[in-house]
Design a protein around this motif. Structure first.
Motif, short mmCIF file in Angstrom:
data_model
loop_
_atom_site.label_atom_id
_atom_site.label_comp_id
_atom_site.label_asym_id
_atom_site.label_seq_id
_atom_site.Cartn_x
_atom_site.Cartn_y
_atom_site.Cartn_z
N LYS A 176 0.84 -1.21 0.00
CA LYS A 176 0.00 0.00 0.00
C LYS A 176 0.87 1.26 0.00
CE LYS A 176 -4.14 -1.93 2.10
NZ LYS A 176 -5.05 -1.96 3.25
N LEU B 256 -2.50 -3.47 -6.90
CA LEU B 256 -2.45 -3.56 -5.44
C LEU B 256 -3.48 -4.57 -4.94
CD1 LEU B 256 -1.54 -2.61 -2.63
CD2 LEU B 256 -3.20 -0.76 -2.82
N GLU C 213 -2.67 -7.88 -2.79
CA GLU C 213 -3.30 -8.09 -1.49
C GLU C 213 -3.97 -9.47 -1.45
OE1 GLU C 213 -5.55 -4.93 0.72
OE2 GLU C 213 -5.15 -3.82 -1.14
N GLU D 12 0.98 4.08 -2.97
CA GLU D 12 0.77 5.52 -2.77
C GLU D 12 1.92 6.32 -3.37
OE1 GLU D 12 -0.95 8.99 -2.17
OE2 GLU D 12 -1.92 7.04 -1.99
N ASN E 172 -4.18 0.62 -8.61
CA ASN E 172 -5.14 0.08 -7.64
C ASN E 172 -5.47 -1.38 -7.93
OD1 ASN E 172 -5.17 2.53 -6.29
ND2 ASN E 172 -6.99 3.26 -7.37
#
Length: 185
Positions: A118, A175, A179, A122, A172
């Motif tokens: 994360k 990610l 995850e 960013e 996104n």
């Protein structure tokens, strides 16, 4: 001039995605991969050289990496750099090779990797936004020099914003996939 700005945006945003992909590959999921060590650089004859260019790195089994150095004289340096890295690895020296046994991923370690992913995401989003900001500043300078009109400026800014949104969406999605890979083992 406008085409150069568009090419610049494409190139820089692709670089941000590539960097993000490389960082994600260093985060381990189920099976260990040599790419985990891609962030390791060794001072070799006064230059920082990526470890994979100084050694053969293979996955010995599902949780062990085997490093065969091309130049055995840097063995201690390699061990020291690996131990001091943020990866939390402890190399084991056996003759001419270095082995790294990665512990089985605990729930706590997985959550830590998700947190790292994360943070890296960013940073990548910020990188993409910085590219957008630089491109918009260039367009405003061109407008100020009266080389384009207000309508074209607005159109270009909308196009840049759409590209930015698409690249952030890619980050996104990457990610979310990472995850899932980490938490659903």
């Amino acid at each position: 001039m406008i085409e150069n700005i568009k090419k610049f945006i494409q190139l820089k945003m692709d670089d941000c995605i590539e960097t993000y992909t490389n960082h994600l590959s260093t985060l381990r999921t189920v099976r260990v991969s040599p790419s985990i060590l891609s962030s390791i650089y060794i001072n070799y004859f006064g230059k920082k050289v990526q470890l994979c260019k100084l050694a053969s790195i293979i996955a010995d089994d599902f949780n062990t990496l085997k490093i065969d150095l091309f130049d055995i004289s840097i063995k201690r340096d390699v061990e020291k750099v690996i131990m001091n890295s943020e990866l939390g690895l402890n190399p084991i020296s056996t003759g001419n090779t270095i082995k790294i046994v990665l512990p089985i991923l605990t729930e706590e370690r997985r959550k830590h990797y998700v947190k790292l992913a994360k943070n890296i995401a960013e940073q990548s989003r910020v990188c993409i936004r910085n590219v957008r900001r630089n491109a918009n500043e260039k367009i405003k300078r061109i407008l100020k020099d009266k080389l384009i009109g207000n309508d074209l400026e607005k159109s270009l800014q909308n196009e840049i914003q759409n590209k930015t949104d698409n690249y952030i969406k890619k980050i996104n999605e990457m990610l979310k996939k990472k995850e899932n890979d980490l938490l659903n083992i």
